[in-house]
Design a protein around this motif. Structure first.
Motif, PDB file in Angstrom:
ATOM      1  N   GLY A   1       0.796  -1.230   0.000  1.00 41.89           N
ATOM      2  CA  GLY A   1       0.000   0.000   0.000  1.00 41.89           C
ATOM      3  C   GLY A   1       0.828   1.279   0.000  1.00 41.89           C
ATOM      4  O   GLY A   1       0.427   2.287   0.571  1.00 41.89           O
ATOM      5  N   ILE A   2       1.994   1.230  -0.655  1.00 41.89           N
ATOM      6  CA  ILE A   2       2.847   2.432  -0.718  1.00 41.89           C
ATOM      7  C   ILE A   2       2.602   3.150  -2.054  1.00 41.89           C
ATOM      8  O   ILE A   2       2.488   2.502  -3.108  1.00 41.89           O
ATOM      9  CB  ILE A   2       4.349   2.058  -0.616  1.00 41.89           C
ATOM     10  N   ALA A   3       2.558   4.486  -2.018  1.00 44.28           N
ATOM     11  CA  ALA A   3       2.362   5.267  -3.245  1.00 44.28           C
ATOM     12  C   ALA A   3       3.600   5.137  -4.141  1.00 44.28           C
ATOM     13  O   ALA A   3       4.723   5.033  -3.645  1.00 44.28           O
ATOM     14  CB  ALA A   3       2.126   6.730  -2.892  1.00 44.28           C
ATOM     15  N   VAL A   4       3.359   5.141  -5.446  1.00 39.03           N
ATOM     16  CA  VAL A   4       4.466   5.048  -6.414  1.00 39.03           C
ATOM     17  C   VAL A   4       4.249   6.075  -7.516  1.00 39.03           C
ATOM     18  O   VAL A   4       3.112   6.326  -7.914  1.00 39.03           O
ATOM     19  CB  VAL A   4       4.508   3.651  -7.097  1.00 39.03           C
ATOM     20  N   GLU A   5       5.322   6.662  -7.987  1.00 35.61           N
ATOM     21  CA  GLU A   5       5.274   7.421  -9.242  1.00 35.61           C
ATOM     22  C   GLU A   5       6.364   6.854 -10.144  1.00 35.61           C
ATOM     23  O   GLU A   5       7.523   6.736  -9.712  1.00 35.61           O
ATOM     24  CB  GLU A   5       5.501   8.920  -8.994  1.00 35.61           C
ATOM     25  N   ALA A   6       5.976   6.486 -11.371  1.00 38.66           N
ATOM     26  CA  ALA A   6       6.929   5.884 -12.310  1.00 38.66           C
ATOM     27  C   ALA A   6       6.947   6.704 -13.591  1.00 38.66           C
ATOM     28  O   ALA A   6       5.896   7.118 -14.079  1.00 38.66           O
ATOM     29  CB  ALA A   6       6.515   4.454 -12.612  1.00 38.66           C
TER      30      ALA A   6
END
Ligand SMILES: Cc1cc2nc3c(=O)[nH]c(=O)nc-3n(C[C@H](O)[C@H](O)[C@H](O)COP(=O)(O)OP(=O)(O)OC[C@H]3O[C@@H](n4cnc5c(N)ncnc54)[C@H](O)[C@@H]3O)c2cc1C
Ligand code: FES
Length: 274
Positions: free
Chosen positions: A212-217
């Motif tokens: 449940g960790i936010a990610v930006e790719a």
């Protein structure tokens, strides 16, 4: 109607000010361009090599004085021709294009590989101004290809940086994703930023999803117009040049069938990612 302010999409010519060899295959090119100097981390520009081609490149650095840098890996005709140019020679520029990473405070993990480390370095410099705590995992095939390691060490602190090499010539032997589970189990992170080979980013996304960790790719697709018109860069319902290149975890979930799996070739056909 143009999708971008005319000033960004207008083709400009400028001269190469400085060229630095970073590794056996990567060089950094610096030039003046007022528009791209306003770029935010994650944005890209289109660089024209006269008589050859125009190619998309992430912005490595942009300075208020009007100076802009890109780090370019020699992979084919255009990048080879660019590597052969000398300081003082003319190039063309359009941009900056696309969205950018959100600059967050808190505990941050960056996972980058190859020239994907370029936009992450630009971002790390901004995050450092926000006093974020940055953990870094950087990967490359060999020791010589670990880009910007010393600069990242200065920003994150040596103790917060893990380097991986596929041949084991430096750091942890394996892929950038190898030390991830250990870090994720130990640290309570606010967000993960990732840029590099798409299969690596998919693994980062999958691991982050289970916790449940936010990610930006930051994604790459073939690009021609860079302003959302030609459709070369589609992934699912998105155009990477205009809706990205930075995608949030919710958007990545929507394109799960293609993200890290397939891309479109020059004819628009879906082909497996190499
Ligand atoms: C948003 C974005 C940011 C990028 N940032 C960087 C960067 O910072 N540094 C860097 O070295 N490379 C970056 N790239 C990749 C770079 O654009 C390609 O390596 C380059 O276009 C290859 O051109 P070539 O003629 O040398 O090689 P070619 O032989 O033409 O192609 C080699 C491979 O590069 C890719 N490619 C070719 N043309 C394009 C195109 N028009 N758009 C996208 N990919 C293409 C394809 O996967 C192709 O198989 C980025 C790509 C995108 C989309
Ligand atoms: S490159 Fe033309 S729509 Fe994205």
């Amino acid at each position: 109607m143009s999708a971008y302010p005319t000033a960004a999409n207008k083709h400009r010519t400028t001269r190469l000010l400085n060229i630095k060899t970073e590794s056996p295959t990567v060089k950094t090119f610096t030039f003046k361009d007022k528009q791209c100097a306003k770029a935010k981390p994650g944005q890209f520009l289109m660089l024209w090599i006269p008589g050859i081609d125009e190619i998309p490149l992430s912005i490595l650095d942009a300075d208020k004085n009007g100076t802009v840098s890109v780090a370019v890996k020699k992979v084919g005709e255009a990048t080879k021709a660019l590597h052969e140019l000398k300081a003082g020679e003319t190039i063309g520029v359009r941009g900056p294009f696309g969205n950018s990473f959100t600059v967050k405070k808190g505990k941050i993990l960056m996972v980058g590989g190859g020239t994907g480390l370029a936009p992450l370095l630009f971002l790390a410099k901004k995050l450092a101004l926000e006093k974020a705590k940055i953990f870094m995992v950087m990967g490359a095939k060999t020791r010589e290809e670990l880009l910007f390691k010393e600069v990242f060490e200065k920003i994150c602190g040596k103790e917060n940086l893990v380097a991986t090499t596929e041949d084991g010539s430096y750091g942890v032997k394996g892929l950038a994703t190898t030390p991830l589970e250990r870090i994720l189990a130990k640290e309570k992170l606010d967000i993960i930023y990732t840029c590099g080979p798409e299969k690596m980013m998919r693994k980062v996304f999958d691991l982050a999803e289970t916790r449940g960790i936010a990610v930006e790719a930051s994604l790459e697709r073939l690009m021609r117009c860079a302003i959302g018109l030609c459709g070369s860069c589609v992934i699912g319902k998105y155009r990477v040049c205009r809706d990205g290149p930075v995608f949030t975890v919710n958007q990545l979930r929507e394109v799960k069938g293609e993200f890290g799996v397939s891309k479109r070739d020059f004819d628009g056909k879906l082909i497996p990612l190499g």
